[in-house]
Design a protein around this motif. Sequence first.
Motif, PDB file in Angstrom:
ATOM      1  N   UNK A  37       1.302  -1.328  -0.474  1.00  0.00           N
ATOM      2  CA  UNK A  37       0.023   0.312   0.138  1.00  0.00           C
ATOM      3  C   UNK A  37       1.025   0.948   0.133  1.00  0.00           C
ATOM      4  N   UNK A  38       0.894   2.363  -0.934  1.00  0.00           N
ATOM      5  CA  UNK A  38       1.283   2.995  -0.592  1.00  0.00           C
ATOM      6  C   UNK A  38       0.932   4.311  -0.931  1.00  0.00           C
ATOM      7  N   UNK A  39       1.551   5.704  -1.017  1.00  0.00           N
ATOM      8  CA  UNK A  39       1.070   6.721  -1.493  1.00  0.00           C
ATOM      9  C   UNK A  39       0.786   6.873  -2.846  1.00  0.00           C
ATOM     10  N   UNK A  40       0.659   7.694  -4.391  1.00  0.00           N
ATOM     11  CA  UNK A  40       0.401   6.986  -5.352  1.00  0.00           C
ATOM     12  C   UNK A  40       1.660   6.422  -5.991  1.00  0.00           C
ATOM     13  N   UNK A  41       2.788   8.109  -5.560  1.00  0.00           N
ATOM     14  CA  UNK A  41       4.354   7.938  -6.271  1.00  0.00           C
ATOM     15  C   UNK A  41       4.940   7.045  -5.238  1.00  0.00           C
ATOM     16  N   UNK A  42       5.126   7.254  -3.825  1.00  0.00           N
ATOM     17  CA  UNK A  42       5.979   6.618  -2.707  1.00  0.00           C
ATOM     18  C   UNK A  42       5.694   5.195  -1.705  1.00  0.00           C
ATOM     19  N   UNK A  43       6.002   4.309  -1.941  1.00  0.00           N
ATOM     20  CA  UNK A  43       5.785   3.185  -0.878  1.00  0.00           C
ATOM     21  C   UNK A  43       7.212   3.964   0.856  1.00  0.00           C
ATOM     22  N   UNK A  44       6.542   3.708   1.424  1.00  0.00           N
ATOM     23  CA  UNK A  44       7.661   4.252   2.595  1.00  0.00           C
ATOM     24  C   UNK A  44       7.677   3.224   3.734  1.00  0.00           C
ATOM     25  N   UNK A  45       8.170   3.985   4.482  1.00  0.00           N
ATOM     26  CA  UNK A  45       8.349   3.626   6.648  1.00  0.00           C
ATOM     27  C   UNK A  45       8.064   5.317   6.931  1.00  0.00           C
ATOM     28  N   UNK A  46       7.530   5.008   8.359  1.00  0.00           N
ATOM     29  CA  UNK A  46       7.701   6.005   9.415  1.00  0.00           C
ATOM     30  C   UNK A  46       8.651   5.465  10.609  1.00  0.00           C
ATOM     31  N   UNK A  47       9.247   5.903  11.485  1.00  0.00           N
ATOM     32  CA  UNK A  47      10.752   5.730  12.384  1.00  0.00           C
ATOM     33  C   UNK A  47       9.918   6.250  13.162  1.00  0.00           C
ATOM     34  N   UNK A  48      10.407   6.368  14.398  1.00  0.00           N
ATOM     35  CA  UNK A  48      10.866   7.608  15.936  1.00  0.00           C
ATOM     36  C   UNK A  48      12.169   7.350  16.339  1.00  0.00           C
ATOM     37  N   UNK A  49      12.717   8.630  16.801  1.00  0.00           N
ATOM     38  CA  UNK A  49      14.153   8.254  17.567  1.00  0.00           C
ATOM     39  C   UNK A  49      14.415   9.421  18.539  1.00  0.00           C
ATOM     40  N   UNK A  50      14.560   9.510  19.532  1.00  0.00           N
ATOM     41  CA  UNK A  50      14.895  10.756  20.061  1.00  0.00           C
ATOM     42  C   UNK A  50      13.636  12.050  20.331  1.00  0.00           C
ATOM     43  N   UNK A  51      12.539  11.053  20.294  1.00  0.00           N
ATOM     44  CA  UNK A  51      11.173  12.191  20.135  1.00  0.00           C
ATOM     45  C   UNK A  51      11.258  13.141  18.123  1.00  0.00           C
ATOM     46  N   UNK A  55      10.224  10.236   8.072  1.00  0.00           N
ATOM     47  CA  UNK A  55       9.561  10.024   6.910  1.00  0.00           C
ATOM     48  C   UNK A  55       9.784   9.008   6.069  1.00  0.00           C
ATOM     49  N   UNK A  56      10.606   8.027   4.893  1.00  0.00           N
ATOM     50  CA  UNK A  56      11.729   8.017   4.697  1.00  0.00           C
ATOM     51  C   UNK A  56      10.450   7.154   3.573  1.00  0.00           C
ATOM     52  N   UNK A  57      10.648   8.124   1.962  1.00  0.00           N
ATOM     53  CA  UNK A  57       9.763   7.706   0.986  1.00  0.00           C
ATOM     54  C   UNK A  57      10.644   6.892   0.450  1.00  0.00           C
ATOM     55  N   UNK A  58      10.254   5.913  -0.865  1.00  0.00           N
ATOM     56  CA  UNK A  58      10.904   5.628  -1.996  1.00  0.00           C
ATOM     57  C   UNK A  58       9.915   5.863  -3.066  1.00  0.00           C
ATOM     58  N   UNK A  59      10.566   6.681  -4.457  1.00  0.00           N
ATOM     59  CA  UNK A  59       9.673   6.197  -5.191  1.00  0.00           C
ATOM     60  C   UNK A  59       8.948   5.078  -6.203  1.00  0.00           C
ATOM     61  N   UNK A  60       7.996   5.434  -6.891  1.00  0.00           N
ATOM     62  CA  UNK A  60       7.629   4.296  -8.077  1.00  0.00           C
ATOM     63  C   UNK A  60       7.762   4.401  -8.898  1.00  0.00           C
ATOM     64  N   UNK A  61       9.227   4.443  -9.037  1.00  0.00           N
ATOM     65  CA  UNK A  61       9.693   4.189 -11.484  1.00  0.00           C
ATOM     66  C   UNK A  61      10.261   6.212 -10.759  1.00  0.00           C
ATOM     67  N   UNK A  62      10.563   7.023 -11.946  1.00  0.00           N
ATOM     68  CA  UNK A  62      10.758   8.250 -11.734  1.00  0.00           C
ATOM     69  C   UNK A  62       9.288   9.370 -11.528  1.00  0.00           C
TER      70      UNK A  62
END
Length: 73
Positions: A37-51, A55-62
């Motif tokens: 499941x993804x945003x129309x242009x990206x797949x992603x992950x959400x991290x939490x560190x030190x408060x 968000x880290x996202x990878x494009x689906x193509x160009x």
Amino acid sequence: MIKGISYITFIVRDLNRTADLFQKVLDAEEVYGSGIKSHPLYTGKLFHEGGQWIAVMQPRGIVNRTYHHAALK
């Protein structure tokens, strides 16, 4: 009044490699992964560190635009 940074978003070439870096080097906790499941242009992950939310996202193509940004509280 600005109270700080709510989250930061990074666009990356390799989502899994970046996730490994965040978890192993920064000891960040992954709190969400979009999987197929993804945003129309990206797949992603959400991290939490030190408060801080990261968000880290990878494009689906160009993609002709970027989504790098920081959101303020």
